[in-house]
Design a protein around this motif. Structure first.
Motif, PDB file in Angstrom:
ATOM      1  N   PHE A 264       0.857  -1.188   0.000  1.00  0.00           N
ATOM      2  CA  PHE A 264       0.000   0.000   0.000  1.00  0.00           C
ATOM      3  C   PHE A 264       0.891   1.235   0.000  1.00  0.00           C
ATOM      4  O   PHE A 264       2.074   1.177   0.355  1.00  0.00           O
ATOM      5  CB  PHE A 264      -0.950   0.016   1.207  1.00  0.00           C
ATOM      6  N   PHE A 265       0.318   2.350  -0.422  1.00  0.00           N
ATOM      7  CA  PHE A 265       1.020   3.634  -0.344  1.00  0.00           C
ATOM      8  C   PHE A 265       0.597   4.323   0.943  1.00  0.00           C
ATOM      9  O   PHE A 265      -0.599   4.449   1.214  1.00  0.00           O
ATOM     10  CB  PHE A 265       0.688   4.518  -1.552  1.00  0.00           C
ATOM     11  N   GLY A 266       1.569   4.771   1.733  1.00  0.00           N
ATOM     12  CA  GLY A 266       1.227   5.388   3.004  1.00  0.00           C
ATOM     13  C   GLY A 266       2.198   6.476   3.397  1.00  0.00           C
ATOM     14  O   GLY A 266       3.303   6.585   2.855  1.00  0.00           O
ATOM     15  N   GLY A 267       1.771   7.264   4.368  1.00  0.00           N
ATOM     16  CA  GLY A 267       2.579   8.362   4.867  1.00  0.00           C
ATOM     17  C   GLY A 267       3.415   7.966   6.071  1.00  0.00           C
ATOM     18  O   GLY A 267       3.358   6.825   6.540  1.00  0.00           O
ATOM     19  N   PRO A 268       4.165   8.916   6.607  1.00  0.00           N
ATOM     20  CA  PRO A 268       5.117   8.613   7.683  1.00  0.00           C
ATOM     21  C   PRO A 268       4.472   8.122   8.970  1.00  0.00           C
ATOM     22  O   PRO A 268       5.088   7.364   9.718  1.00  0.00           O
ATOM     23  CB  PRO A 268       5.836   9.950   7.893  1.00  0.00           C
ATOM     24  N   TRP A 269       3.232   8.544   9.227  1.00  0.00           N
ATOM     25  CA  TRP A 269       2.569   8.105  10.461  1.00  0.00           C
ATOM     26  C   TRP A 269       2.317   6.598  10.462  1.00  0.00           C
ATOM     27  O   TRP A 269       2.171   5.980  11.512  1.00  0.00           O
ATOM     28  CB  TRP A 269       1.251   8.869  10.642  1.00  0.00           C
ATOM     29  N   MET A 270       2.276   5.993   9.270  1.00  0.00           N
ATOM     30  CA  MET A 270       2.055   4.549   9.178  1.00  0.00           C
ATOM     31  C   MET A 270       3.207   3.756   9.801  1.00  0.00           C
ATOM     32  O   MET A 270       2.999   2.655  10.310  1.00  0.00           O
ATOM     33  CB  MET A 270       1.897   4.133   7.714  1.00  0.00           C
ATOM     34  N   VAL A 271       4.398   4.323   9.769  1.00  0.00           N
ATOM     35  CA  VAL A 271       5.561   3.647  10.349  1.00  0.00           C
ATOM     36  C   VAL A 271       5.334   3.423  11.841  1.00  0.00           C
ATOM     37  O   VAL A 271       5.513   2.321  12.371  1.00  0.00           O
ATOM     38  CB  VAL A 271       6.854   4.461  10.112  1.00  0.00           C
ATOM     39  N   GLY A 272       4.901   4.480  12.536  1.00  0.00           N
ATOM     40  CA  GLY A 272       4.636   4.384  13.961  1.00  0.00           C
ATOM     41  C   GLY A 272       3.493   3.433  14.277  1.00  0.00           C
ATOM     42  O   GLY A 272       3.559   2.666  15.245  1.00  0.00           O
ATOM     43  N   LEU A 273       2.442   3.468  13.443  1.00  0.00           N
ATOM     44  CA  LEU A 273       1.300   2.571  13.662  1.00  0.00           C
ATOM     45  C   LEU A 273       1.725   1.107  13.571  1.00  0.00           C
ATOM     46  O   LEU A 273       1.334   0.282  14.401  1.00  0.00           O
ATOM     47  CB  LEU A 273       0.198   2.847  12.626  1.00  0.00           C
ATOM     48  N   LEU A 274       2.511   0.790  12.558  1.00  0.00           N
ATOM     49  CA  LEU A 274       2.955  -0.591  12.381  1.00  0.00           C
ATOM     50  C   LEU A 274       3.888  -1.023  13.519  1.00  0.00           C
ATOM     51  O   LEU A 274       3.750  -2.117  14.064  1.00  0.00           O
ATOM     52  CB  LEU A 274       3.654  -0.746  11.026  1.00  0.00           C
ATOM     53  N   ASN A 275       4.817  -0.147  13.878  1.00  0.00           N
ATOM     54  CA  ASN A 275       5.751  -0.496  14.955  1.00  0.00           C
ATOM     55  C   ASN A 275       5.044  -0.670  16.295  1.00  0.00           C
ATOM     56  O   ASN A 275       5.358  -1.582  17.067  1.00  0.00           O
ATOM     57  CB  ASN A 275       6.836   0.577  15.083  1.00  0.00           C
ATOM     58  N   ASP A 276       4.064   0.190  16.561  1.00  0.00           N
ATOM     59  CA  ASP A 276       3.374   0.158  17.859  1.00  0.00           C
ATOM     60  C   ASP A 276       2.337  -0.967  17.937  1.00  0.00           C
ATOM     61  O   ASP A 276       2.225  -1.642  18.967  1.00  0.00           O
ATOM     62  CB  ASP A 276       2.672   1.494  18.117  1.00  0.00           C
ATOM     63  N   ASN A 277       1.576  -1.153  16.863  1.00  0.00           N
ATOM     64  CA  ASN A 277       0.452  -2.095  16.912  1.00  0.00           C
ATOM     65  C   ASN A 277       0.810  -3.514  16.497  1.00  0.00           C
ATOM     66  O   ASN A 277       0.146  -4.473  16.905  1.00  0.00           O
ATOM     67  CB  ASN A 277      -0.698  -1.586  16.037  1.00  0.00           C
ATOM     68  N   TYR A 278       1.852  -3.650  15.678  1.00  0.00           N
ATOM     69  CA  TYR A 278       2.202  -4.980  15.166  1.00  0.00           C
ATOM     70  C   TYR A 278       3.711  -5.225  15.298  1.00  0.00           C
ATOM     71  O   TYR A 278       4.411  -5.391  14.292  1.00  0.00           O
ATOM     72  CB  TYR A 278       1.746  -5.129  13.712  1.00  0.00           C
ATOM     73  N   PRO A 279       4.217  -5.232  16.528  1.00  0.00           N
ATOM     74  CA  PRO A 279       5.670  -5.419  16.713  1.00  0.00           C
ATOM     75  C   PRO A 279       6.166  -6.752  16.152  1.00  0.00           C
ATOM     76  O   PRO A 279       7.338  -6.861  15.779  1.00  0.00           O
ATOM     77  CB  PRO A 279       5.843  -5.347  18.240  1.00  0.00           C
TER      78      PRO A 279
END
Length: 414
Positions: A264-279
């Motif tokens: 998917f195409f995503g912005g920088p906030w997606m990095v934090g979401l993935l790191n926080d929610n799906y370690p």
């Protein structure tokens, strides 16, 4: 982020009529920057919630200045700004989303940027351009946003793919390989229709050499390059590589985590979401530049900071904005919010200089494009949203849909 609200045309017309008589800027600075005063600031979304802490730090070094920050939700920001402009009660400093700065500049509600204090060369070109209307800067870039490709590296190996897709042709082949060989439900998540579908389309449009408006504000959305881009975009739905059902509020990270969506195409906030929610996903995904067509070009978003043309506290307002947008202030803001700095000097040290994921966003911002500011920008982009929906649902060819959008946009920009 590309924050937008559909403008209420009657309210805007009223605001324009009132503000044009009331605004235009006094030209003077009014109250001295170091005099005792209260500076009123409106900021939106998460930024509005976090700016108060920065303001307290600023006040320690500026004991005569009290900074009164009012957080406002993006869903009501446009409406509140229009109402305040009509009543002659805009705050001293306002955060402006990239989609409606042109509207308020056109009203005469914004003070032009002091280019002796704020230098164009300190900021990403696309960020500066977003704050410019009719050849004059009205907003100082605060933070930027762009889209890059997120992809599952573990599933790419199963699909027999080596690295990230480098071209748009590679991207579609990769989407098919993920489905056929890695067993994913979809190949690529892109928005099929609905509000702001255009944001999902921009990487395809810009990389193909197309645009919605050219640099002079003339509509060019049915150019051969734009038609080619929408044909490519529509091909994902024709081939069953992308979901043609629009789901408001859809969270792509859940399907990315499950493996239903591998790209998917995503912005920088997606990095934090993935790191926080799906370690547990750590090491199984990466980001890459937008695959190139004629070039690798993504869209630029973000926000600018503006000063009310009627503010009697312009000197203090300018000083506060300078504090927020110099390299040190920008690096601090990134640590607080993960908003990407608009000031390029902020990227020269710390995590911003060394993190491999952030480097991808930094490189993408160099070529990112933004629409020229226009008073009717949200209405203009809604016509492209409609064209995308017609194509994704198989109701129209790309050329027919974009010819229709071109005609509608031409009527709006007359």
């Amino acid at each position: 982020m590309f924050h937008a609200a559909r403008p209420a045309s009657i309210a805007v017309a009223l605001a324009s009529a009132l503000v044009l008589t009331a605004c235009g800027g006094s030209g003077g600075e009014g109250t001295a920057a170091d005099a005792r005063q209260t500076l009123t600031v409106w900021a939106m979304g998460t930024e509005g919630e976090k700016l108060a802490d920065v303001a307290k730090t600023y006040e320690k070094g500026h004991p005569n200045v009290t900074v009164d920050v009012t957080p406002i939700g993006w869903d009501v920001a446009h409406q509140k700004l229009v109402a305040a402009a009509a009543a002659g009660r805009l705050p001293d400093v306002m955060q402006m989303g990239s989609t409606y700065l042109g509207e308020f500049a056109d009203m005469g509600a914004l003070e032009p940027v002091d280019t002796q204090t704020f230098k164009q060369g300190d900021f990403f070109p696309a960020a500066w351009n977003q704050g410019t209307y009719d050849g004059k800067p009205y907003g100082v870039p605060w933070y930027v946003d762009t889209r890059v490709l997120f992809y599952r590296t573990d599933l790419a190996k199963k699909a027999g793919l080596k690295g990230a897709p480098a071209t748009m042709a590679d991207l579609q082949r990769a989407a098919a390989a993920y489905q056929d060989k890695a067993g994913t439900k979809w190949g690529l998540s892109i928005q099929p229709s609905g509000l702001d579908a255009v944001q999902s389309f921009y990487p395809f449009l810009y990389s193909a050499g197309g645009a919605v408006l050219d640099d002079t504000g003339r509509p060019v959305v049915n150019s051969p390059d734009a038609v080619k881009a929408l044909e490519n975009y529509g091909g994902y739905y024709d081939k069953g590589l992308s979901d043609k059902t629009f789901r408001p509020g859809y969270d792509v990270t859940k399907d990315f985590n499950s493996g239903a969506v591998p790209m998917f195409f995503g912005g920088p906030w997606m990095v934090g979401l993935l790191n926080d929610n799906y370690p547990e996903l750590k090491g199984k995904w990466a980001v890459a530049a937008v695959p190139a067509d004629k070039a690798s070009v993504s869209m630029a978003g973000g926000s600018s900071l503006t000063i009310s043309a009627d503010s009697p506290r312009k000197a203090a307002a300018k000083d506060f904005i300078a504090y927020l947008t110099d390299a040190k202030g920008q690096a601090d803001w990134y640590q607080r919010t993960n908003d990407l700095p608009a000031n390029t000097k902020a990227w020269e040290s710390g995590e911003l200089a060394t993190d491999e994921t952030l480097k991808v966003f930094r490189t993408q911002m160099e070529t990112a494009r933004s629409l020229p500011a226009h008073p009717k920008l949200t209405e203009i982009t809604s016509k492209v949203d409609e064209a995308i929906g017609e194509v994704s649902q198989g109701r129209s060819s790309a050329k027919e849909a974009l010819d229709k959008a071109q005609s509608a946009i031409a009527n709006l920009v007359r």
